[in-house]
Design an enzyme around this catalytic site. Structure first.
Site, PDB file in Angstrom:
ATOM      1  CD  GLU A   1      46.750  39.771  51.109  1.00 60.46           C
ATOM      2  OE1 GLU A   1      47.169  40.663  51.858  1.00 60.46           O
ATOM      3  OE2 GLU A   1      46.902  38.551  51.328  1.00 60.46           O
TER       4      GLU A   1
ATOM      5  CD  GLN B   1      29.292  41.289  21.341  1.00 64.35           C
ATOM      6  OE1 GLN B   1      28.170  41.630  21.692  1.00 64.35           O
ATOM      7  NE2 GLN B   1      29.808  40.119  21.683  1.00 64.35           N
ATOM      8  CD  GLN B   2      32.440  48.106  16.793  1.00 67.24           C
ATOM      9  OE1 GLN B   2      32.473  49.331  16.943  1.00 67.24           O
ATOM     10  NE2 GLN B   2      32.168  47.551  15.617  1.00 67.24           N
TER      11      GLN B   2
HETATM   12  C1  LIG Z   1      39.000  33.264  49.699  1.00 72.63           C
HETATM   13  C2  LIG Z   1      39.595  33.989  50.868  1.00 72.63           C
HETATM   14  C3  LIG Z   1      40.879  33.682  51.290  1.00 72.63           C
HETATM   15  C4  LIG Z   1      41.438  34.346  52.387  1.00 72.63           C
HETATM   16  N1  LIG Z   1      42.701  34.009  52.774  1.00 72.63           N
HETATM   17  C5  LIG Z   1      43.227  34.566  53.887  1.00 72.63           C
HETATM   18  C6  LIG Z   1      44.527  34.163  54.364  1.00 72.63           C
HETATM   19  O1  LIG Z   1      45.166  33.298  53.772  1.00 72.63           O
HETATM   20  N2  LIG Z   1      45.019  34.752  55.478  1.00 72.63           N
HETATM   21  C7  LIG Z   1      44.306  35.705  56.147  1.00 72.63           C
HETATM   22  O2  LIG Z   1      44.797  36.210  57.165  1.00 72.63           O
HETATM   23  N3  LIG Z   1      43.088  36.111  55.707  1.00 72.63           N
HETATM   24  C8  LIG Z   1      42.526  35.560  54.603  1.00 72.63           C
HETATM   25  N4  LIG Z   1      41.265  35.939  54.180  1.00 72.63           N
HETATM   26  C9  LIG Z   1      40.528  36.928  54.965  1.00 72.63           C
HETATM   27  C10 LIG Z   1      40.437  38.279  54.256  1.00 72.63           C
HETATM   28  O3  LIG Z   1      41.661  38.962  54.305  1.00 72.63           O
HETATM   29  C11 LIG Z   1      39.299  39.078  54.916  1.00 72.63           C
HETATM   30  O4  LIG Z   1      38.106  38.386  54.666  1.00 72.63           O
HETATM   31  C12 LIG Z   1      39.234  40.481  54.332  1.00 72.63           C
HETATM   32  O5  LIG Z   1      40.344  41.260  54.704  1.00 72.63           O
HETATM   33  C13 LIG Z   1      37.952  41.219  54.796  1.00 72.63           C
HETATM   34  O6  LIG Z   1      37.874  41.228  56.176  1.00 72.63           O
HETATM   35  P1  LIG Z   1      36.611  40.625  56.907  1.00 72.63           P
HETATM   36  O7  LIG Z   1      36.249  39.308  56.294  1.00 72.63           O
HETATM   37  O8  LIG Z   1      36.918  40.666  58.364  1.00 72.63           O
HETATM   38  O9  LIG Z   1      35.450  41.648  56.521  1.00 72.63           O
HETATM   39  P2  LIG Z   1      34.723  42.642  57.510  1.00 72.63           P
HETATM   40  O10 LIG Z   1      35.739  43.610  58.071  1.00 72.63           O
HETATM   41  O11 LIG Z   1      33.876  41.880  58.437  1.00 72.63           O
HETATM   42  O12 LIG Z   1      33.835  43.414  56.454  1.00 72.63           O
HETATM   43  C14 LIG Z   1      32.472  43.103  56.195  1.00 72.63           C
HETATM   44  C15 LIG Z   1      31.842  44.251  55.427  1.00 72.63           C
HETATM   45  O13 LIG Z   1      31.877  45.429  56.231  1.00 72.63           O
HETATM   46  C16 LIG Z   1      32.471  46.495  55.544  1.00 72.63           C
HETATM   47  N5  LIG Z   1      33.349  47.276  56.432  1.00 72.63           N
HETATM   48  C17 LIG Z   1      34.214  46.799  57.355  1.00 72.63           C
HETATM   49  N6  LIG Z   1      34.882  47.816  57.933  1.00 72.63           N
HETATM   50  C18 LIG Z   1      34.426  48.956  57.367  1.00 72.63           C
HETATM   51  C19 LIG Z   1      34.720  50.349  57.538  1.00 72.63           C
HETATM   52  N7  LIG Z   1      35.645  50.781  58.401  1.00 72.63           N
HETATM   53  N8  LIG Z   1      34.058  51.237  56.762  1.00 72.63           N
HETATM   54  C20 LIG Z   1      33.139  50.822  55.870  1.00 72.63           C
HETATM   55  N9  LIG Z   1      32.824  49.541  55.669  1.00 72.63           N
HETATM   56  C21 LIG Z   1      33.447  48.617  56.402  1.00 72.63           C
HETATM   57  C22 LIG Z   1      33.333  45.876  54.439  1.00 72.63           C
HETATM   58  O14 LIG Z   1      33.351  46.707  53.304  1.00 72.63           O
HETATM   59  C23 LIG Z   1      32.612  44.566  54.130  1.00 72.63           C
HETATM   60  O15 LIG Z   1      31.709  44.763  53.087  1.00 72.63           O
HETATM   61  C24 LIG Z   1      40.689  35.321  53.072  1.00 72.63           C
HETATM   62  C25 LIG Z   1      39.397  35.649  52.621  1.00 72.63           C
HETATM   63  C26 LIG Z   1      38.851  34.995  51.535  1.00 72.63           C
HETATM   64  C27 LIG Z   1      37.467  35.369  51.081  1.00 72.63           C
END
Ligand SMILES: Cc1cc2nc3c(=O)[nH]c(=O)nc-3n(C[C@H](O)[C@H](O)[C@H](O)COP(=O)(O)OP(=O)(O)OC[C@H]3O[C@@H](n4cnc5c(N)ncnc54)[C@H](O)[C@@H]3O)c2cc1C
Length: 468
Positions: free
Chosen positions: A219, A120-121
């Site tokens: 982000e 647990q620790q």
């Molecule tokens: C709850 C929530 C709130 C959000 N709020 C906002 C908001 O207020 N404003 C806003 O603008 N956005 C928002 N987002 C969007 C968020 O910023 C994006 O979902 C995030 O940046 C990931 O981009 P994507 O969804 O296009 O993923 P994708 O780019 O489609 O990625 C999908 C998968 O592919 C992989 N991948 C992609 N590119 C590469 C690469 N070059 N090399 C290796 N692997 C890669 C990634 O690791 C990931 O596993 C929100 C998302 C969530 C889940």
């Protein structure tokens, strides 16, 4: 309704010609022939004159890029803060629970708190150490951000602004993955460490885990963000190979790379578990690890380019081994370096120093132990003993910190009404708190609304046989 049926994800809306829009969480905005007045231009790092000419104060395109990147950092720093807050909540609940929940003891008539178990620790206390180290890290990172903001206001030289911006970007882009993943793993471990009570919704560990989950994605996806940090480090080596002026590190996080060749010639020196119980031991190992992973990543990217790969392919196919672990090792080194310096500062009261130094050593050794294969692979350590020293030191530090664990969470826990978890309340009255929370629920002493229907319409065995 959203055309793609995917709530929570921003998607370009393929509307009628000339219309473009964004969809987010059930809302969307559409624009059609909208003119944005010039006074609304977001133009801190570049602007457009009344004649329509684009200008910016940076001579070098890279400096412009560096300063622009830092605009993305504050939100990522906030994600680190949120992850640390989640760590504090989860650890407070799990450690208070573990100090009061009793299970089998050494004799039949004695039960002991589950926190007395070594397992647990070992499951909880390294995360407690990580919480302290990351909490300190994010405070210093925020101050780095303030320094960058001041440089913008004070109109410092564009080169310095760019260097501050680039380093801040590299730290935030790796700090977010480290903190959010650590909180994610900790929330799950804390949930399981509280057994069935951890699963009970009123104790909130499920909520904490869920609320932390998007920290790994928004982000910037963690895995993609880490590429930003490894690119920053790789550009340091490129500059070094070209004998150009080194990349300045205003926050000092890459200064140790100046001793790159000397560090790579070093070996693990501790000769007992006792020796390892000072964070200077994992810190030295991390310096070697970052240099080694940097060397290997650079080698791999260049070999791929020489064998005809494009820049994109070369970078892309060097991520798994080793650019990804390079970025993680670098940020773990930074977090540890800052916490080591803090805990060894003579201004820390002498009564607090022992316990804070133990936290620093535990965080360093526990994080380092995940990189053992690479430490052996690159020859920094060899033979059975170093691994055993590190393992024994981790267990010894857990055992030493166990008695202070409740006091350590009392320092970081929010007030009970905010923590809002019966098993995590500060009075340690585990069962009394659980019972009174159950009794305060709505209609808990009444039969459920479906009871009468259930009792009167009891299924008759064999009634459906004719229809089968
Ligand atoms: C709850 C929530 C709130 C959000 N709020 C906002 C908001 O207020 N404003 C806003 O603008 N956005 C928002 N987002 C969007 C968020 O910023 C994006 O979902 C995030 O940046 C990931 O981009 P994507 O969804 O296009 O993923 P994708 O780019 O489609 O990625 C999908 C998968 O592919 C992989 N991948 C992609 N590119 C590469 C690469 N070059 N090399 C290796 N692997 C890669 C990634 O690791 C990931 O596993 C929100 C998302 C969530 C889940």
């Amino acid at each position: 309704p959203h055309p793609h049926g995917l709530p929570g994800v921003i998607s370009p809306w393929p509307g009628p010609q000339g219309l473009s829009g964004l969809f987010f969480n059930g809302l969307f905005a559409m624009f059609h022939n909208v003119k944005i007045p010039k006074e609304n231009l977001l133009n801190r790092t570049g602007t457009v004159t009344v004649d329509g000419v684009y200008t910016n104060p940076f001579k070098d395109l890279k400096d412009h890029f560096g300063a622009s990147l830092a605009a993305l950092s504050p939100a990522r720093i906030s994600v680190v803060q949120m992850s640390v807050a989640n760590l504090k909540l989860a650890l407070s609940i799990a450690i208070r629970f573990s100090a009061t929940r009793r299970q089998f003891g050494p004799t039949d008539d004695e039960e002991i708190p589950v926190l007395e178990y070594q397992m647990q620790q070992w499951r909880l206390l390294p995360y407690l150490a990580a919480t302290y180290a990351l909490d300190h890290f994010v405070k210093t990172l925020f101050m780095n951000f303030i320094e960058f903001k001041i440089s913008l206001v004070m109109k410092e030289k564009s080169r310095r602004k760019a260097e501050l911006g680039r380093e801040l970007h590299a730290l935030a882009a790796a700090g977010k993955p480290l903190a959010s993943w650590t909180a994610q793993q900790a929330a799950q471990e804390c949930r399981e460490a509280c057994g069935g009570h951890g699963y009970l919704s009123m104790n909130r560990l499920g909520d904490i885990r869920n609320e932390n989950d998007p920290n790994c994605t928004y982000e910037g996806d963690n895995n993609v963000l880490l590429q930003q940090t490894s690119n920053y480090l790789l550009s340091w080596v490129t500059v070094k190979h070209q004998d150009k002026a080194p990349i300045e590190s205003p926050f000092g996080t890459v200064n140790f790379l100046e001793d790159y060749h000397y560090i790579l010639s070093q070996k693990f020196i501790a000769s007992s578990a006792e020796d390892c119980m000072n964070s200077s031991v994992p810190l030295a190992a991390y310096k070697w690890l970052v240099c080694y992973l940097l060397q290997e990543s650079d080698l791999k990217v260049n070999q791929k380019k020489q064998s005809g790969c494009s820049d994109f392919e070369a970078r892309n196919n060097s991520q798994v081994y080793y650019c990804h672990s390079l970025a993680i090792a670098f940020i773990e080194h930074t977090v540890l370096q800052r916490y080591h310096d803090y805990t060894h500062d003579p201004t820390i009261p002498s009564t607090l120093q022992p316990v804070l130094k133990q936290l620093s050593a535990l965080y360093g050794l526990w994080s380092l132990s995940k990189h053992m294969a690479v430490l052996y692979q690159g020859g920094y350590i060899s033979g059975e003993e170093p691994a055993r020293f590190i393992q024994n030191a981790i267990l010894e530090l857990c055992s030493k910190l166990k008695d202070d664990a409740v006091a350590l969470v009392d320092v970081i826990a929010p007030p009970d009404f905010i923590l809002n978890s019966p098993i995590g309340r500060s009075d340690g009255e585990l069962y009394k708190n659980l019972w009174s929370t159950v009794l305060q629920g709505s209609k808990v002493l009444q039969r459920p609304s479906w009871w009468a229907e259930f009792c009167t319409n009891k299924p008759i065995v064999g009634r459906l046989r004719s229809r089968l």
